[in-house]
Design an enzyme around this catalytic site. Structure first.
Site, mmCIF file in Angstrom:
data_model
loop_
_atom_site.group_PDB
_atom_site.id
_atom_site.type_symbol
_atom_site.label_atom_id
_atom_site.label_comp_id
_atom_site.label_asym_id
_atom_site.label_seq_id
_atom_site.Cartn_x
_atom_site.Cartn_y
_atom_site.Cartn_z
ATOM 1 N N ASP A 316 -4.952 6.718 -4.380
ATOM 2 C CA ASP A 316 -3.679 6.077 -4.046
ATOM 3 C C ASP A 316 -3.893 4.560 -4.016
ATOM 4 O OD1 ASP A 316 -1.023 7.209 -1.822
ATOM 5 O OD2 ASP A 316 -1.085 5.557 -3.248
ATOM 6 N N GLU A 512 7.454 5.446 3.336
ATOM 7 C CA GLU A 512 6.112 5.564 3.908
ATOM 8 C C GLU A 512 6.096 5.215 5.394
ATOM 9 O OE1 GLU A 512 4.206 4.099 -0.286
ATOM 10 O OE2 GLU A 512 2.827 4.567 1.322
HETATM 11 C C1 GLC Z 1 1.987 4.430 -2.543
HETATM 12 C C2 GLC Z 1 2.191 5.880 -2.274
HETATM 13 C C3 GLC Z 1 2.069 6.752 -3.475
HETATM 14 C C4 GLC Z 1 2.492 6.003 -4.724
HETATM 15 C C5 GLC Z 1 1.536 4.850 -4.923
HETATM 16 C C6 GLC Z 1 1.894 3.995 -6.153
HETATM 17 O O1 GLC Z 1 1.389 3.789 -1.476
HETATM 18 O O2 GLC Z 1 1.423 6.468 -1.224
HETATM 19 O O3 GLC Z 1 2.874 7.920 -3.241
HETATM 20 O O4 GLC Z 1 2.462 6.866 -5.851
HETATM 21 O O5 GLC Z 1 1.473 4.005 -3.791
HETATM 22 O O6 GLC Z 1 3.101 3.340 -5.954
#
Ligand code: GLC
Length: 732
Positions: A316, A512
């Protein structure tokens, strides 16, 4: 859907000719990359008629270490300065994070940006195309004018996996129309605590619901990856247990036994792997204190070996930086993540430092060449299967599908199917189209609020953020005489002359950790004041809740004649008014148990707590008032369904789902079956007794109470063969 030209890999000769012609048309003639030896025929890896494994082997044999390390590197588009670094550093993947955009923000600019980056990537000696990822999590939500579908919590309420698969296909067409090859979706998280800021990204609180919605993967990728120009690589995320953290804290700690972790959070990923998902993104969260990004057992032993996942694992956003608890990333953190099983690192900014550190770790032998080659093999296999080597540039035949009438009609259908009618006293719904209505609430005329997070920006925002139809616009369009519809956000001006008041209230956008609600989970002061004004008028109040989760509304509910959970419907707000006016009766069912009070969190089906509305609850029209309670106690009836969750040589893990099939509540149950010679080695969510080769499991304290139609489950591992037992259920 849009006309799909199928350059199937099944007819290689035709494909090769068409591809050469297509590449010539795009100005990217099939000329060997600069410096490469001119050859009458393509090098094996450039020959689409060869099996993918052969092409991967040939390409790997030609790659330098820098080529290989670059393939393991994913960089945010806006961090690539100068763009030529994409080739200079052999970078294999680009992404647009939540706030990454193009200007002007329209499909053509996205496609032109993609093609420019891809042309740069193809100038490298081996001409390996880059793969571009983006969060198209409820439509192509970074692109202004794209169709935005209900967020997953609403799709879970539809209980319609086939519809969700069609949604996945429509999203893939819009993504492909901008050139992009890969979406970081679906989230297959099982949200167990509604305080979590990502609850709306979950299809539901019970593993079987997100598992059933893994059809989204097939929608996105097609039944065979790269089957046509709209096939987009999907991502099962976030592995593993992101929705199970203590307190619902985003990126927190999931404290469960392995058996419970496997029972609750693993099944959706098993199904996604079975459906051929091409990538898996790891979770920021930890399992019993160990970060998923550092968890070799979960990532390599369980996901890759036990489940047989053949795609690639991506980290991530800057998640590797978190492993040592300090800001920034180190060689040691990179080694921990890569050796745990991460194949591609979403850096996402300082790629020069990343590559320097990664090269140092490989040269020092702390990351083996075998691990590097395995990661590359996984990544390149997906690039070949996607057809990126043959079709590296945008297929512009899909660009017009972005925001198309067809896709918006599908989204409106999904909105209708996601509406959950929780209360409808006196049959106040459906509303008559000639009714005199007063519409109020901050989310009645706000496409930003109804779309939620991940909408034209990471956090989303209130206001006219993109094209679409608000709930109010839907109401006005459906009403016989729009002049009989009055709107005031705050309810000012209402009087007793109205047939009903429709209050569209709830949450403003978030994403988030910014959506975590450790404290109150009720309505905000503005909504409460608006509702008080409406109540004071004496007019029946219909509440439409636009939110990313159940809210704490028990105290206000008695003042409402009706309550419709609309979730986060996206751009097609008319789907809500379709249900309000009865053009379509509500069919949605709760994907999450609805708390009676925030103090009950976490509250989930079968945990013995008494909810305001149970998981699976949902009314429709045409049902009269609740039937009088039957004076005779209802017969206690239940069924028990056996299913093997996974098996290995010499043993298996199974789950038994108990359903209350009677018309009255159960306070307890037991399930009994012949073990057929196998011996239970561990069991959760129940208590076991064995006699004469027959097992009897009684409910645990937390999952004995079952309302009619509700289900719960228990699981166990055993040595020996599973057989096909038919458990007998006894209710009490
Ligand atoms: C974020 C998320 C993830 C996402 C990634 C790219 O922090 O946790 O779900 O795909 O970054 O944007």
């Amino acid at each position: 859907m849009s006309p799909s030209r199928t350059l199937s890999a099944r007819r290689p000769a035709i494909v090769a000719t068409l591809c050469a012609a297509a590449l010539a048309l795009t100005g990217l003639a099939a000329v060997p990359p600069a410096g490469a030896p001119t050859a009458a025929v393509a090098r094996p890896y450039q020959d689409p008629s060869l099996p993918v494994p052969e092409r991967v082997d040939d390409l790997l044999s030609r790659m330098t270490t820098d080529d290989k390390l670059g393939q393991m590197t994913q960089v945010e588009k806006d961090a690539l300065v100068p763009q030529s670094d994409l080739a200079a550093h052999r970078i294999g993947s680009v992404l647009s994070g939540g706030d990454s955009t193009v200007s002007p923000n329209n499909p053509r600019t996205w496609a032109d940006t993609y093609d420019s980056l891809q042309r740069t990537a193809l100038t490298t000696p081996l001409g390996i195309p880059m793969i571009y990822g983006i969060d198209a999590v409820h439509g192509h939500n970074a692109v202004r004018g794209a169709t935005l579908f209900p967020h997953n919590i609403g799709l879970g309420a539809t209980r319609d996996p086939a519809l969700v698969q069609r949604v996945g296909r429509a999203v893939a067409e819009e993504v492909a129309g901008t050139g992009i090859d890969w979406s970081f979706a679906p989230c297959l998280c099982v949200a167990r605590n509604d305080r979590w800021g990502r609850t709306y990204e979950s299809f539901g609180e019970k593993p079987e619901l997100p598992t059933s919605m893994a059809t989204f993967v097939t929608g996105m990728q097609g039944t065979a990856l790269g089957g046509d120009g709209a096939s987009v690589l999907a991502t099962a995320k976030h592995y593993l247990g992101d929705g199970g953290t203590t307190g619902g804290v985003d990126q927190g700690n999931t404290e469960l036994s392995e058996a419970e972790l496997r029972a609750v959070h693993l099944p959706p990923f098993q199904e996604a792997v079975r459906r051929g998902v091409g990538s898996v993104m790891l979770s920021y969260s930890s399992w019993n204190g160990v970060r998923s990004h550092a968890h070799k057992y979960l990532v390599t032993d369980v996901l890759k070996s036990e489940l047989g996942f053949g795609g690639f694992v991506v980290s991530d956003w800057a998640a590797v930086d978190q492993l040592d608890g300090q800001s920034g990333f180190t060689g040691a953190e990179i080694t921990t993540a890569v050796n745990a099983g991460v194949d591609m690192v979403m850096v996402p900014h300082d790629y020069r430092k990343f590559l320097t550190l990664l090269r140092g770790e490989v040269n020092a032998g702390r990351i083996s060449q075998a691990r590097v080659d395995d990661a590359n093999r996984r990544i390149l296999t997906k690039k070949f299967q996607l057809g990126l080597f043959e079709r590296p540039l945008t297929d512009r035949s899909y660009t017009s599908s972005v925001g198309s009438a067809e896709h918006r009609a599908l989204a409106r259908q999904a909105v209708r199917a996601s509406q959950v009618l929780l209360k409808n006293d006196g049959g106040v719904l459906p509303l008559a189209k000639n009714a005199k209505l007063f519409v109020a609430g901050k989310s009645a005329d706000d496409i930003g609020n109804q779309s939620g997070g991940w909408t034209l920006g990471w956090q989303g925002r209130s206001g006219p953020v993109t094209e679409g139809t608000t709930v109010l616009q839907g109401i006005r369009a459906a009403a016989g005489d729009p002049s009989r519809i009055r709107y005031d956000r705050y309810g000012n001006g209402i009087d007793g002359s109205y047939t009903a008041a429709v209050a569209v209230v709830g949450e403003t956008p978030y994403a988030e950790m910014h959506g975590d609600r450790p404290g109150s989970m009720g309505l905000d002061p503005e909504d409460l004041q608006t509702l008080a004004r409406l109540k004071a008028s004496g007019v029946p109040v219909v509440v439409v809740l636009v939110s990313g989760r159940p809210l704490d509304i028990a105290a206000q509910l008695p003042d409402w004649k009706a309550l419709l959970a609309a979730w986060l419907p996206g751009t097609e707000g008319a789907g809500v008014s379709d249900v309000l006016f009865g053009d379509h009766a509500p069919t949605g069912k709760l994907p999450m148990t609805w708390m009676r009070s925030a103090s009950q969190q976490p509250i989930n089906d079968g945990d013995g707590k008494s909810p305001l509305f149970p998981y699976g609850h949902g009314l429709t029209y045409g049902t009269g008032p609740d039937p009088d309670p039957d004076p005779e106690p209802a017969p206690k009836a239940c069924t028990a369904q056996f299913k093997v969750a996974s098996s290995w040589s010499g043993g298996y893990q199974a789950e038994i789902t108990v359903k209350n099939t009677g018309t009255g509540p159960l306070t307890g149950w037991s399930a009994a079956w012949d073990l057929g010679g196998s011996t239970v080695t561990s069991l959760w969510n129940g208590s076991l007794t064995v006699a004469q080769g027959r097992a009897t499991v009684r409910n645990a304290a937390h999952n004995g109470a079952l309302s009619p139609g509700a289900t719960t489950s228990f699981g166990f591992t055993a040595n020996g063969g599973a057989g096909t037992p038919a458990p007998q259920c006894t209710g009490s």
